[in-house]
Design a protein around this motif. Structure first.
Motif, PDB file in Angstrom:
ATOM      1  N   ALA A 184      -5.256  -4.782   0.529  1.00 33.37           N
ATOM      2  CA  ALA A 184      -6.388  -3.853   0.436  1.00 33.37           C
ATOM      3  C   ALA A 184      -6.041  -2.647  -0.427  1.00 33.37           C
ATOM      4  CB  ALA A 184      -6.809  -3.401   1.836  1.00 33.37           C
ATOM      5  N   SER A 185      -4.867  -2.064  -0.206  1.00 34.35           N
ATOM      6  CA  SER A 185      -4.473  -0.910  -1.022  1.00 34.35           C
ATOM      7  C   SER A 185      -4.262  -1.318  -2.476  1.00 34.35           C
ATOM      8  CB  SER A 185      -3.199  -0.280  -0.453  1.00 34.35           C
ATOM      9  OG  SER A 185      -2.121  -1.203  -0.474  1.00 34.35           O
ATOM     10  N   ASP A 255      -4.111   5.072  11.855  1.00 39.96           N
ATOM     11  CA  ASP A 255      -5.141   4.241  11.236  1.00 39.96           C
ATOM     12  C   ASP A 255      -5.379   4.730   9.808  1.00 39.96           C
ATOM     13  OD1 ASP A 255      -7.247   2.680  10.545  1.00 39.96           O
ATOM     14  OD2 ASP A 255      -8.645   3.471  12.035  1.00 39.96           O
ATOM     15  N   VAL A 256      -4.911   3.959   8.831  1.00 42.14           N
ATOM     16  CA  VAL A 256      -5.020   4.364   7.426  1.00 42.14           C
ATOM     17  C   VAL A 256      -6.276   3.816   6.761  1.00 42.14           C
ATOM     18  CG1 VAL A 256      -2.530   4.580   7.150  1.00 42.14           C
ATOM     19  CG2 VAL A 256      -3.631   2.385   6.698  1.00 42.14           C
ATOM     20  N   SER A 257      -7.090   3.056   7.494  1.00 43.86           N
ATOM     21  CA  SER A 257      -8.293   2.503   6.877  1.00 43.86           C
ATOM     22  C   SER A 257      -9.258   3.584   6.377  1.00 43.86           C
ATOM     23  CB  SER A 257      -8.999   1.562   7.856  1.00 43.86           C
ATOM     24  OG  SER A 257      -9.372   2.232   9.050  1.00 43.86           O
ATOM     25  N   PRO A 258      -9.382   4.767   7.050  1.00 47.27           N
ATOM     26  CA  PRO A 258     -10.249   5.801   6.463  1.00 47.27           C
ATOM     27  C   PRO A 258      -9.780   6.283   5.097  1.00 47.27           C
ATOM     28  CG  PRO A 258      -9.869   6.268   8.788  1.00 47.27           C
ATOM     29  CD  PRO A 258      -8.941   5.158   8.411  1.00 47.27           C
ATOM     30  N   LEU A 259      -8.467   6.291   4.859  1.00 47.37           N
ATOM     31  CA  LEU A 259      -7.960   6.688   3.542  1.00 47.37           C
ATOM     32  C   LEU A 259      -8.383   5.689   2.477  1.00 47.37           C
ATOM     33  CD1 LEU A 259      -4.308   7.782   4.456  1.00 47.37           C
ATOM     34  CD2 LEU A 259      -6.300   9.248   4.102  1.00 47.37           C
ATOM     35  N   ALA A 327      -0.378   5.331  -2.601  1.00 46.75           N
ATOM     36  CA  ALA A 327       0.825   5.988  -2.072  1.00 46.75           C
ATOM     37  C   ALA A 327       0.573   6.640  -0.720  1.00 46.75           C
ATOM     38  CB  ALA A 327       1.314   7.032  -3.074  1.00 46.75           C
ATOM     39  N   GLU A 328      -0.671   7.045  -0.442  1.00 49.51           N
ATOM     40  CA  GLU A 328      -0.968   7.664   0.853  1.00 49.51           C
ATOM     41  C   GLU A 328      -0.709   6.707   2.006  1.00 49.51           C
ATOM     42  OE1 GLU A 328      -4.489  10.881  -0.298  1.00 49.51           O
ATOM     43  OE2 GLU A 328      -4.990   8.831   0.293  1.00 49.51           O
ATOM     44  N   ILE A 329      -0.848   5.411   1.766  1.00 49.68           N
ATOM     45  CA  ILE A 329      -0.655   4.429   2.828  1.00 49.68           C
ATOM     46  C   ILE A 329       0.798   4.382   3.264  1.00 49.68           C
ATOM     47  CG2 ILE A 329      -1.067   2.040   3.498  1.00 49.68           C
ATOM     48  CD1 ILE A 329      -3.548   3.699   2.750  1.00 49.68           C
ATOM     49  N   SER A 330       1.724   4.660   2.342  1.00 47.57           N
ATOM     50  CA  SER A 330       3.145   4.605   2.656  1.00 47.57           C
ATOM     51  C   SER A 330       3.764   5.985   2.816  1.00 47.57           C
ATOM     52  CB  SER A 330       3.887   3.831   1.556  1.00 47.57           C
ATOM     53  OG  SER A 330       3.666   4.405   0.288  1.00 47.57           O
ATOM     54  N   GLY A 331       2.961   7.043   2.777  1.00 47.84           N
ATOM     55  CA  GLY A 331       3.480   8.387   2.974  1.00 47.84           C
ATOM     56  C   GLY A 331       4.244   8.937   1.790  1.00 47.84           C
ATOM     57  N   GLN A 332       3.999   8.433   0.589  1.00 51.78           N
ATOM     58  CA  GLN A 332       4.685   8.894  -0.613  1.00 51.78           C
ATOM     59  C   GLN A 332       3.705   9.558  -1.580  1.00 51.78           C
ATOM     60  OE1 GLN A 332       6.553   5.386  -2.156  1.00 51.78           O
ATOM     61  NE2 GLN A 332       7.862   5.099  -0.374  1.00 51.78           N
ATOM     62  N   GLU A 333       2.771  10.301  -1.017  1.00 49.60           N
ATOM     63  CA  GLU A 333       1.681  10.816  -1.838  1.00 49.60           C
ATOM     64  C   GLU A 333       1.978  12.119  -2.556  1.00 49.60           C
ATOM     65  OE1 GLU A 333       1.332  12.692   2.179  1.00 49.60           O
ATOM     66  OE2 GLU A 333       1.673  10.667   1.436  1.00 49.60           O
ATOM     67  N   GLN A 334       3.062  12.815  -2.221  1.00 49.40           N
ATOM     68  CA  GLN A 334       3.285  14.142  -2.772  1.00 49.40           C
ATOM     69  C   GLN A 334       3.391  14.113  -4.299  1.00 49.40           C
ATOM     70  OE1 GLN A 334       3.033  17.005  -1.216  1.00 49.40           O
ATOM     71  NE2 GLN A 334       3.365  18.063  -3.165  1.00 49.40           N
ATOM     72  N   PRO A 409       1.793   2.861   9.159  1.00 54.16           N
ATOM     73  CA  PRO A 409       2.147   1.459   9.429  1.00 54.16           C
ATOM     74  C   PRO A 409       3.263   0.940   8.556  1.00 54.16           C
ATOM     75  CG  PRO A 409       0.075   1.606   8.233  1.00 54.16           C
ATOM     76  CD  PRO A 409       0.432   3.006   8.639  1.00 54.16           C
ATOM     77  N   GLY A 410       3.672   1.654   7.518  1.00 56.44           N
ATOM     78  CA  GLY A 410       4.751   1.191   6.649  1.00 56.44           C
ATOM     79  C   GLY A 410       4.286   1.157   5.215  1.00 56.44           C
ATOM     80  N   PRO A 411       5.215   0.975   4.274  1.00 53.63           N
ATOM     81  CA  PRO A 411       4.856   0.962   2.859  1.00 53.63           C
ATOM     82  C   PRO A 411       3.964  -0.213   2.531  1.00 53.63           C
ATOM     83  CG  PRO A 411       7.123   0.260   3.146  1.00 53.63           C
ATOM     84  CD  PRO A 411       6.654   0.760   4.481  1.00 53.63           C
ATOM     85  N   ALA A 412       2.954   0.061   1.712  1.00 50.69           N
ATOM     86  CA  ALA A 412       2.021  -0.994   1.322  1.00 50.69           C
ATOM     87  C   ALA A 412       2.578  -1.855   0.204  1.00 50.69           C
ATOM     88  CB  ALA A 412       0.691  -0.383   0.876  1.00 50.69           C
ATOM     89  N   THR A 413       3.494  -1.343  -0.577  1.00 47.53           N
ATOM     90  CA  THR A 413       4.089  -2.105  -1.667  1.00 47.53           C
ATOM     91  C   THR A 413       5.581  -1.855  -1.657  1.00 47.53           C
ATOM     92  OG1 THR A 413       3.839  -0.307  -3.258  1.00 47.53           O
ATOM     93  CG2 THR A 413       2.021  -1.864  -3.075  1.00 47.53           C
ATOM     94  N   SER A 414       6.290  -2.665  -2.419  1.00 47.40           N
ATOM     95  CA  SER A 414       7.735  -2.517  -2.500  1.00 47.40           C
ATOM     96  C   SER A 414       8.172  -1.750  -3.726  1.00 47.40           C
ATOM     97  CB  SER A 414       8.386  -3.908  -2.531  1.00 47.40           C
ATOM     98  OG  SER A 414       7.931  -4.633  -3.655  1.00 47.40           O
ATOM     99  N   GLN A 415       7.214  -1.274  -4.522  1.00 47.66           N
ATOM    100  CA  GLN A 415       7.577  -0.549  -5.724  1.00 47.66           C
ATOM    101  C   GLN A 415       8.095   0.833  -5.369  1.00 47.66           C
ATOM    102  OE1 GLN A 415       4.485  -0.454  -8.609  1.00 47.66           O
ATOM    103  NE2 GLN A 415       4.357  -2.669  -8.815  1.00 47.66           N
ATOM    104  N   GLU A 416       9.103   1.248  -6.090  1.00 46.08           N
ATOM    105  CA  GLU A 416       9.670   2.563  -5.884  1.00 46.08           C
ATOM    106  C   GLU A 416       9.017   3.550  -6.849  1.00 46.08           C
ATOM    107  OE1 GLU A 416      13.844   2.427  -6.320  1.00 46.08           O
ATOM    108  OE2 GLU A 416      14.108   0.735  -4.973  1.00 46.08           O
TER     109      GLU A 416
END
Length: 441
Positions: A184-185, A255-259, A327-334, A409-416
């Motif tokens: 989805a992301s 719940d990250v679905s609203p994002l 990135a918001e789904i995995s907490g790396q949005e900064q 819930p964890g990273p949506a992708t494995s890309q760094e």
């Protein structure tokens, strides 16, 4: 001049696929696409075998495979969607099984018993208001009717059906289906990338020569085709929203679905604004004469160059927004938010230059010309408003407050993510802009 998107994409492409170095990219993609289906197949196979083993343990004498078939049908029904939709699907399956069970106990399989099962199942599906799931009722009934054997006792058949239904309901709770969060992301990200490519292509064409109405019609068609990507992304985001309810995988998770939903809605607004922008540009563009020559363009070379830069900057902003949502789904949005803020800032500057040039060129001209060009600027302003990084940050903060301390819930992708020097990027972009528009800062 090389676009900023090319500069920032190279490190990300270099970092992609570091997880499975031993496999070629095509195999990694193939396995990643098959994995959810394989897990679902293993889940249904386990349900069927488990129902059969339990039936053998608790019954004596001959049995049929009604237990295994019931477990497969109910597992498939209860493993998809929200709790409400799952119960509707289970109800549809059990209704068809019940009708077939009654008919098979008394008469077995004949042409008229098949007709009775189908008609009664459809009638009950209509009476119970099962909606789109009503067709699962006769399908389940026909499968059970065909699997029932005459030499199996009626009470044994009832018991095996109940065992299969119980296994089918309990197994998805103990072994819940995976939520397609990564897909989805990635689909939301793909919408942003596709829309960004539309603007990049238009910017490149406008940079080389004056655009004609035919060329802009192609870009407008491409912008409208983004609607297909929006539809696919909307389906996946809808699945995430439904499957998040009463799924044991989501217990204690934010719940990250609203994002995802708000990000997709923002991209939908951008797509609508992009269509309005290309329609306005098409009205300004010259058309070809009967001799194949291009009529005198409405835009001067300086305005055309500024418009090319603006379109390229719009594409960079949309692409940055898609990266931010992912990135918001995995907490790396900064870092992504900083990049979006940086690109939006540059777009505001190039938009100001374009406005100044249009004002100078339209001074003393007809009123309808300025109104038309104003619609172009309004479309750019709408995209700026939708992609505003501080507004997205405030929205994210409100969502975070509502989720409390629950982890992602964890990273949506494995890309760094490879952070880039923002000051360096800013200086490169502004140097290129000053080279194209000397005398303006």
């Amino acid at each position: 001049m090389r676009r900023l998107a090319d500069l920032v994409a190279a490190p990300e492409e270099a970092s992609a696929g570091r997880g499975w170095r031993a496999l070629p990219l095509a195999w990694r993609t193939l396995l990643a696409g098959w994995r959810p289906d394989l897990v679902n197949l293993v889940r249904m196979t386990t349900a069927a075998v488990l129902a059969y083993v339990i039936t053998r343990l608790v019954t004596v004498g001959p049995i049929d495979l009604t237990c295994a078939l019931t477990a497969i049908l109910v597992t498939q029904a209860s493993a998809t969607g929200s709790l409400r939709m799952g119960m509707v699907r289970v109800g549809a399956v059990l209704t068809g099984i019940g009708v077939a069970l009654v008919v098979s106990i008394w008469v077995g399989l004949t042409w008229w018993s098949l007709a009775i099962v189908i008609f009664a199942s459809l009638l009950l599906g209509s009476l119970f208001r099962l909606g789109p799931q009503a067709l699962e009722t006769p399908i389940s009934g026909m499968l059970i009717l065909g699997a029932s054997l005459q030499n199996t006792a009626a009470e044994t058949r009832v018991l095996t059906t109940l065992i299969g239904a119980g296994v089918g309901i309990l197994l998805p709770l103990l072994w819940p289906p995976a939520i397609p969060l990564g897909r989805a992301s990635a689909s939301v990200r793909a919408v942003a990338r596709r829309l960004s490519e539309v603007f990049s292509a238009a910017a490149a064409d406008l940079d080389e020569a004056p655009l004609t109405g035919d060329a802009l019609a192609e870009h407008l068609r491409a912008a409208r085709d983004v609607g297909d990507d929006l539809g696919r992304a909307g389906e996946l985001v809808g699945q995430v929203e439904e499957m998040w309810q009463w799924n044991t995988r989501t217990l204690g998770r934010a719940d990250v679905s609203p994002l995802l939903r708000s990000g997709l809605d923002a991209l939908q607004d951008c797509a609508a604004a992009s269509r309005a922008l290309f329609i306005a540009l098409a009205q300004e563009a010259p058309s070809r004469t009967e001799g194949g020559q291009v009529a005198t363009p409405e835009f001067s070379d300086e305005v055309r160059a500024a418009m090319s830069v603006v379109l390229g900057d719009v594409g960079a902003c949309i692409d940055s927004f898609g990266q931010l949502v992912e990135a918001e789904i995995s907490g790396q949005e900064q870092h992504r938010r900083e990049r979006l803020d940086h690109n939006v800032e540059l777009l505001r500057e190039t938009r100001a230059i374009l406005t100044e040039l249009m004002l100078m060129e339209s001074d003393g001209g007809p009123t309808d010309q300025w109104l038309l060009r104003g619609s172009i600027l309004r479309a750019v302003d709408r995209i700026l408003q939708v992609l505003d990084a501080p507004a997205r940050a405030r929205q994210h903060a409100r969502w975070r407050d509502g989720q409390g301390d629950r982890p992602l819930p964890g990273p949506a992708t494995s890309q760094e993510f490879v952070p880039l020097d923002r000051a360096l990027l800013t200086s490169v972009r502004r140097a290129g802009r000053r080279a194209r528009f000397p005398g303006r800062r």
